[in-house]
Design a protein around this motif. Structure first.
Motif, PDB file in Angstrom:
ATOM      1  N   PRO A 298       0.814  -1.219   0.000  1.00 22.76           N
ATOM      2  CA  PRO A 298       0.000   0.000   0.000  1.00 22.76           C
ATOM      3  C   PRO A 298       0.848   1.270   0.000  1.00 22.76           C
ATOM      4  O   PRO A 298       0.455   2.287  -0.580  1.00 22.76           O
ATOM      5  N   ALA A 299       2.029   1.191   0.623  1.00 21.32           N
ATOM      6  CA  ALA A 299       2.870   2.381   0.715  1.00 21.32           C
ATOM      7  C   ALA A 299       3.665   2.630  -0.554  1.00 21.32           C
ATOM      8  O   ALA A 299       3.845   3.793  -0.969  1.00 21.32           O
ATOM      9  N   ASN A 300       4.151   1.553  -1.201  1.00 20.33           N
ATOM     10  CA  ASN A 300       5.102   1.726  -2.299  1.00 20.33           C
ATOM     11  C   ASN A 300       4.685   1.071  -3.614  1.00 20.33           C
ATOM     12  O   ASN A 300       5.366   1.240  -4.621  1.00 20.33           O
ATOM     13  N   GLY A 301       3.602   0.329  -3.612  1.00 18.84           N
ATOM     14  CA  GLY A 301       3.116  -0.266  -4.845  1.00 18.84           C
ATOM     15  C   GLY A 301       3.674  -1.649  -5.114  1.00 18.84           C
ATOM     16  O   GLY A 301       4.382  -2.243  -4.294  1.00 18.84           O
ATOM     17  N   LEU A 302       3.345  -2.162  -6.288  1.00 17.55           N
ATOM     18  CA  LEU A 302       3.812  -3.483  -6.713  1.00 17.55           C
ATOM     19  C   LEU A 302       5.286  -3.422  -7.097  1.00 17.55           C
ATOM     20  O   LEU A 302       5.896  -2.365  -7.129  1.00 17.55           O
ATOM     21  N   TYR A 303       5.867  -4.580  -7.459  1.00 17.48           N
ATOM     22  CA  TYR A 303       7.320  -4.706  -7.535  1.00 17.48           C
ATOM     23  C   TYR A 303       7.840  -4.657  -8.970  1.00 17.48           C
ATOM     24  O   TYR A 303       7.204  -5.153  -9.905  1.00 17.48           O
ATOM     25  N   ALA A 334       3.160  -2.898 -13.469  1.00 19.15           N
ATOM     26  CA  ALA A 334       2.833  -2.887 -14.903  1.00 19.15           C
ATOM     27  C   ALA A 334       4.076  -2.899 -15.770  1.00 19.15           C
ATOM     28  O   ALA A 334       4.124  -3.560 -16.811  1.00 19.15           O
ATOM     29  N   GLY A 335       5.097  -2.174 -15.354  1.00 23.86           N
ATOM     30  CA  GLY A 335       6.327  -2.130 -16.147  1.00 23.86           C
ATOM     31  C   GLY A 335       7.419  -3.034 -15.627  1.00 23.86           C
ATOM     32  O   GLY A 335       8.587  -2.890 -16.002  1.00 23.86           O
ATOM     33  N   GLY A 336       7.060  -3.999 -14.772  1.00 18.84           N
ATOM     34  CA  GLY A 336       8.056  -4.847 -14.132  1.00 18.84           C
ATOM     35  C   GLY A 336       8.428  -6.074 -14.938  1.00 18.84           C
ATOM     36  O   GLY A 336       7.885  -6.336 -16.025  1.00 18.84           O
ATOM     37  N   THR A 337       9.358  -6.857 -14.377  1.00 22.69           N
ATOM     38  CA  THR A 337       9.861  -8.069 -15.036  1.00 22.69           C
ATOM     39  C   THR A 337       9.778  -9.240 -14.075  1.00 22.69           C
ATOM     40  O   THR A 337      10.162  -9.134 -12.902  1.00 22.69           O
ATOM     41  N   PHE A 338       9.274 -10.345 -14.571  1.00 26.68           N
ATOM     42  CA  PHE A 338       9.142 -11.583 -13.806  1.00 26.68           C
ATOM     43  C   PHE A 338      10.157 -12.591 -14.324  1.00 26.68           C
ATOM     44  O   PHE A 338      10.296 -12.787 -15.537  1.00 26.68           O
ATOM     45  N   TYR A 339      10.889 -13.223 -13.408  1.00 25.76           N
ATOM     46  CA  TYR A 339      11.887 -14.232 -13.759  1.00 25.76           C
ATOM     47  C   TYR A 339      11.530 -15.557 -13.079  1.00 25.76           C
ATOM     48  O   TYR A 339      11.228 -15.585 -11.878  1.00 25.76           O
ATOM     49  N   ALA A 459      -4.908  -5.806  -0.161  1.00 27.17           N
ATOM     50  CA  ALA A 459      -3.964  -4.832  -0.714  1.00 27.17           C
ATOM     51  C   ALA A 459      -3.583  -5.198  -2.144  1.00 27.17           C
ATOM     52  O   ALA A 459      -3.494  -4.321  -3.031  1.00 27.17           O
ATOM     53  N   LEU A 460      -3.365  -6.484  -2.407  1.00 22.15           N
ATOM     54  CA  LEU A 460      -3.005  -6.921  -3.755  1.00 22.15           C
ATOM     55  C   LEU A 460      -4.185  -6.793  -4.710  1.00 22.15           C
ATOM     56  O   LEU A 460      -4.009  -6.417  -5.881  1.00 22.15           O
ATOM     57  N   MET A 461      -5.379  -7.116  -4.254  1.00 21.61           N
ATOM     58  CA  MET A 461      -6.553  -6.971  -5.120  1.00 21.61           C
ATOM     59  C   MET A 461      -6.728  -5.517  -5.541  1.00 21.61           C
ATOM     60  O   MET A 461      -6.996  -5.227  -6.720  1.00 21.61           O
ATOM     61  N   ARG A 462      -6.565  -4.579  -4.607  1.00 24.67           N
ATOM     62  CA  ARG A 462      -6.692  -3.152  -4.952  1.00 24.67           C
ATOM     63  C   ARG A 462      -5.577  -2.720  -5.898  1.00 24.67           C
ATOM     64  O   ARG A 462      -5.824  -2.011  -6.888  1.00 24.67           O
ATOM     65  N   ALA A 463      -4.347  -3.152  -5.610  1.00 21.68           N
ATOM     66  CA  ALA A 463      -3.203  -2.762  -6.449  1.00 21.68           C
ATOM     67  C   ALA A 463      -3.345  -3.294  -7.874  1.00 21.68           C
ATOM     68  O   ALA A 463      -3.039  -2.595  -8.854  1.00 21.68           O
ATOM     69  N   CYS A 464      -3.801  -4.519  -8.011  1.00 23.38           N
ATOM     70  CA  CYS A 464      -3.949  -5.104  -9.347  1.00 23.38           C
ATOM     71  C   CYS A 464      -5.101  -4.438 -10.104  1.00 23.38           C
ATOM     72  O   CYS A 464      -5.014  -4.241 -11.332  1.00 23.38           O
ATOM     73  N   LYS A 465      -6.157  -4.101  -9.405  1.00 25.27           N
ATOM     74  CA  LYS A 465      -7.281  -3.401 -10.055  1.00 25.27           C
ATOM     75  C   LYS A 465      -6.809  -2.063 -10.599  1.00 25.27           C
ATOM     76  O   LYS A 465      -7.138  -1.687 -11.732  1.00 25.27           O
ATOM     77  N   ARG A 467      -3.616  -1.298 -11.326  1.00 28.60           N
ATOM     78  CA  ARG A 467      -2.626  -1.606 -12.384  1.00 28.60           C
ATOM     79  C   ARG A 467      -3.314  -1.944 -13.698  1.00 28.60           C
ATOM     80  O   ARG A 467      -2.873  -1.519 -14.777  1.00 28.60           O
ATOM     81  N   ASP A 468      -4.383  -2.736 -13.611  1.00 29.92           N
ATOM     82  CA  ASP A 468      -5.060  -3.227 -14.807  1.00 29.92           C
ATOM     83  C   ASP A 468      -6.106  -2.269 -15.343  1.00 29.92           C
ATOM     84  O   ASP A 468      -6.844  -2.592 -16.295  1.00 29.92           O
TER      85      ASP A 468
END
Length: 470
Positions: A298-303, A334-339, A459-465, A467-468
């Protein structure tokens, strides 16, 4: 030494609580027909306590066609559960029979069981070193537990790898003789469907999978087991200021190293091993990981960077694989990278075809016998664990369900393959919530769940909503 009984009463056999083969009705009918044509040319294996170790489907089929006796190898003394399982797997794995062996020819009137002396066994060619190593271990420990099928001309048509091992150990070999014509017909029948491996009945729990965790960078880093996912793909691409999370971080070695280098690094591991206890989990440590994420997001967003290192190997089902990758999609900006990196299907099939077994100091990994979905199962330290294997195509297909940009790295014949993904896709809300609920509130022994996951899930549900664009 084991005892061979040509006619053992089936009614006295007690089935083992596991059976790694599943037969369709068609395969069951086919097995009955083959027994009518050739009789039972392969003895069942019985533990010293009277439990049927190998030959469950054969005894069921014999009873179905009206037979009440079966040839049997009676093992002497106690056999460990792990070795019972290996007997069963190796006894059923005719697909691994890669060597070629000959025994002396005999008259066409010879038919049925006989013993062949080791000096009369000739290994024409050798294959499947890993399979033979496991057969050799079991023969050395329990004696001659198997048999072969050969024709009148001396051609071995079934269990060549077992014959190689017995000859090398200078032991007598139990043989069932057929005519050349019967042996040719039997080979055709052996090419048919006699079931598939099926580990669903074992009820493998996700918390058992902590036995699969690999030790990373512990003690002397120069001699430790390094992560190729991190070393070859993640670390070279990291940039200052990026926020990183390791999902399924194991013993936290790499992610803590990244944090010590000044990165904003976080982690989640549902199966933290309790210090000083062989088979216990530190659930409080897992809850602390969850609380860190629920404060940070919630403070800094997704990774910017999400790492999933070797976790795909340790999922217990296709459903749990969906949960894992959905959770990683949910953590990625949204602009991140998954490995992600995972053991390849090629590494498993090479083991079955002759590469040597490996010992990493923690446990002796068993041969992999794969089911229809690329899962194998292993009995370690008194519990069942499972391993999942992908090839390049199945890994791509999986990743493209969750990410708009997918790059697959590695060779089809390599030990590990990798995916580097961007552009996390919008997913159905119910799918995302179910996955997050499952992943962040894992089941533990005795059905315990900590229930501390809800603030993070929301928190993740809100962040993804957000983001998307929802």
């Amino acid at each position: 030494m084991p005892e061979f009984v040509e006619a053992y009463p089936i009614a006295t056999l007690k089935p083992a609580p596991y059976n790694p083969r599943r037969l369709s009705p068609e395969a069951f009918e086919r097995l009955q027909q083959s027994l009518k044509l050739f009789s039972c040319v392969k003895p069942v294996i019985v533990n010293g306590n009277g439990i049927l170790v190998a030959g469950h489907q054969r005894t069921k089929s014999l009873k179905a066609i009206g037979e009440d006796h079966a040839p049997a190898i009676l093992l002497s003394g106690h056999v460990s559960t792990r070795d019972e399982i290996q007997f069963n797997l190796l006894h059923n794995s005719i697909e691994t029979d890669g060597s070629k062996v000959r025994v002396p020819a005999c008259g066409e009137d010879a038919h049925g069981w006989e013993w062949i002396q080791p000096d009369d066994i000739t290994a024409v060619s050798r294959s499947n070193a890993a399979v033979q190593a496991e057969i050799r271990r079991l023969v050395t420990r329990y004696g001659t537990w198997g048999s072969i099928v050969a024709d009148h001309e001396g051609r071995v048509v079934l269990n060549n790898d077992y014959a190689v091992v017995v000859a090398d150990l200078k032991l007598p070999l139990l043989c069932y003789r057929l005519s050349v014509q019967e042996a040719d017909e039997l080979m055709v029948w052996l090419d048919g469907d006699y079931g598939v491996y099926d580990y669903s009945q074992l009820g493998i729990k996700p918390y058992n999978q902590h036995w699969c965790q690999m030790h990373r960078l512990g003690g002397d880093e120069g001699t430790s087991n390094r992560s190729t996912t991190y070393e070859q793909h993640v670390l070279p691409a990291l940039r200052p200021g990026q926020r990183v999370v390791d999902f399924g971080a194991g013993e936290l070695a790499y992610i803590k190293r990244i944090k010590s280098q000044g990165f904003d690094a976080h982690w989640y591991e549902p199966h933290v091993k309790a210090a000083g206890k062989q088979n216990a989990l530190d659930i409080a440590a897992t809850v602390s990981h969850i609380r860190d994420l629920q404060r940070d997001i919630p403070a800094n967003g997704l990774y910017d960077v999400v790492v999933l290192d070797s976790v795909l190997n340790s999922v217990t089902s296709l459903e749990f694989e969906q949960f894992v990758v959905t959770a990683c999609n949910s953590l990625l900006a949204a602009g991140g990278t998954f490995y992600t990196g995972t053991r390849s299907l090629g590494s498993a099939t090479r083991r079955a075809s002759g590469r040597k077994a490996r010992n990493n100091g923690r446990y002796r990994r068993s041969l992999e016998f794969l089911d229809e979905d690329g899962f194998s199962a292993t009995f370690r330290a008194g519990v069942w664990t499972t391993q999942r294997f992908h090839d390049l195509d199945t890994l791509r297909e999986l990743m493209e369900r969750y990410f708009g940009e997918v790059e697959i790295r590695g060779r089809a014949d390599g030990s590990n393959i990798y995916a580097v993904c961007r552009k996390p896709l919008a997913l159905p809300e119910e799918q995302r919530r179910a996955a997050l609920e499952a992943e962040f509130n894992m089941e533990y022994p005795a059905g315990y769940r900590h229930g501390r996951h809800r603030p993070l899930v929301e928190a993740l549900m809100r962040a993804c909503k957000e983001r998307d664009g929802g």
